[in-house]
Motif scaffolding. Structure first.
Motif, PDB file in Angstrom:
ATOM      1  N   ALA A   1       2.302   1.632  -3.487  1.00  0.00           N
ATOM      2  CA  ALA A   1       1.272   2.086  -4.429  1.00  0.00           C
ATOM      3  C   ALA A   1       0.978   3.575  -4.237  1.00  0.00           C
ATOM      4  O   ALA A   1       0.821   4.310  -5.217  1.00  0.00           O
ATOM      5  N   ALA A   2       0.934   4.032  -2.978  1.00  0.00           N
ATOM      6  CA  ALA A   2       0.690   5.454  -2.714  1.00  0.00           C
ATOM      7  C   ALA A   2       1.836   6.309  -3.257  1.00  0.00           C
ATOM      8  O   ALA A   2       1.606   7.369  -3.839  1.00  0.00           O
TER       9      ALA A   2
ATOM     10  N   TRP B   1      -7.808  18.465  -3.234  1.00  0.00           N
ATOM     11  CA  TRP B   1      -7.123  18.282  -4.505  1.00  0.00           C
ATOM     12  C   TRP B   1      -6.275  19.507  -4.860  1.00  0.00           C
ATOM     13  O   TRP B   1      -5.112  19.369  -5.270  1.00  0.00           O
TER      14      TRP B   1
ATOM     15  N   HIS C   1       3.236   9.590 -10.108  1.00  0.00           N
ATOM     16  CA  HIS C   1       2.473   9.757 -11.340  1.00  0.00           C
ATOM     17  C   HIS C   1       1.772  11.111 -11.354  1.00  0.00           C
ATOM     18  O   HIS C   1       1.795  11.821 -12.363  1.00  0.00           O
ATOM     19  N   ALA C   2       1.164  11.484 -10.245  1.00  0.00           N
ATOM     20  CA  ALA C   2       0.462  12.770 -10.168  1.00  0.00           C
ATOM     21  C   ALA C   2       1.434  13.929 -10.343  1.00  0.00           C
ATOM     22  O   ALA C   2       1.131  14.903 -11.033  1.00  0.00           O
TER      23      ALA C   2
ATOM     24  N   GLU D   1       0.829  -1.214   0.000  1.00  0.00           N
ATOM     25  CA  GLU D   1       0.000   0.000   0.000  1.00  0.00           C
ATOM     26  C   GLU D   1       0.858   1.255   0.000  1.00  0.00           C
ATOM     27  O   GLU D   1       0.544   2.227  -0.690  1.00  0.00           O
TER      28      GLU D   1
ATOM     29  N   ASP E   1       3.785   5.502  -5.744  1.00  0.00           N
ATOM     30  CA  ASP E   1       3.662   5.465  -7.210  1.00  0.00           C
ATOM     31  C   ASP E   1       2.592   6.432  -7.702  1.00  0.00           C
ATOM     32  O   ASP E   1       2.782   7.129  -8.702  1.00  0.00           O
ATOM     33  N   ARG E   2       1.443   6.468  -6.997  1.00  0.00           N
ATOM     34  CA  ARG E   2       0.380   7.406  -7.389  1.00  0.00           C
ATOM     35  C   ARG E   2       0.867   8.841  -7.255  1.00  0.00           C
ATOM     36  O   ARG E   2       0.590   9.682  -8.109  1.00  0.00           O
ATOM     37  N   ARG E   3       1.581   9.147  -6.187  1.00  0.00           N
ATOM     38  CA  ARG E   3       2.090  10.504  -5.967  1.00  0.00           C
ATOM     39  C   ARG E   3       3.092  10.874  -7.061  1.00  0.00           C
ATOM     40  O   ARG E   3       3.075  11.984  -7.576  1.00  0.00           O
TER      41      ARG E   3
ATOM     42  N   SER F   1       2.104  14.522 -13.964  1.00  0.00           N
ATOM     43  CA  SER F   1       0.953  14.746 -14.835  1.00  0.00           C
ATOM     44  C   SER F   1       0.998  16.151 -15.442  1.00  0.00           C
ATOM     45  O   SER F   1       1.020  17.139 -14.709  1.00  0.00           O
TER      46      SER F   1
ATOM     47  N   ASP G   1      -8.695  14.696 -17.416  1.00  0.00           N
ATOM     48  CA  ASP G   1      -9.024  14.506 -16.007  1.00  0.00           C
ATOM     49  C   ASP G   1     -10.177  15.433 -15.635  1.00  0.00           C
ATOM     50  O   ASP G   1     -10.077  16.649 -15.768  1.00  0.00           O
TER      51      ASP G   1
END
Length: 146
Positions: free
Chosen positions: A24-25, A116, A31-32, A21, A27-29, A35, A66
């Motif tokens: 994954a967090a 956000w 990726h964001a 977890e 990786d998401r950060r 962006s 998005d």
């Protein structure tokens, strides 16, 4: 002093799940933070009213894939074009709070937009606005950069 028993050591599967977890967090950060849409919104939130107005002539809401970027972009457009204000995170959140229940059909809320926008605004990237090089009084030349 009151002593409490330490919890039992988590199982290997439990540790692997937590590590998964966290990974994954991260990786998401990552990726964001890479962006283009998120970085574009972050840049807009750092522009003056005049700079933002110029940029807004070049971009349409339909340019965003998005939906959250699109919604915040539309709010920034309202702030700059209709209200004549600088597109700050505070202005976006204030507008979102003012819209209240009108955001519900978009599956959005003022709180979600606030979280956000604060994440986008603080991506950790040093934002250099497009106009920053023009403000520099010293332009490096080939001779000075050697």
């Amino acid at each position: 002093m009151i002593r409490t028993a330490h919890p039992a050591r988590p199982s290997e599967a439990g540790l692997a799940e937590v590590i998964g977890e966290i990974t994954a967090a991260a990786d998401r950060r990552t990726h964001a933070s890479m962006s283009p849409e998120w970085n574009f919104i972050a840049a807009l939130l750092n522009l003056t009213h005049e700079e933002a107005a110029e940029v807004l002539t070049l971009v349409r809401a339909d340019d965003f894939a998005d939906y959250l970027c699109k919604a915040v972009f539309v709010m920034i457009r309202i702030i700059v074009e209709q209200r004549g204000e600088q597109p700050t995170p505070q202005a976006v959140v204030a507008l979102a709070r003012g819209l209240g229940d009108k955001l519900a059909p978009l599956l959005l809320s003022a709180d979600r937009i606030m979280i956000w926008v604060s994440e986008v605004y603080s991506l950790g990237n040093p934002i250099t606005t497009w106009s920053a090089p023009a403000k520099s009084s010293k332009t490096p030349t080939a001779a000075t950069s050697l």
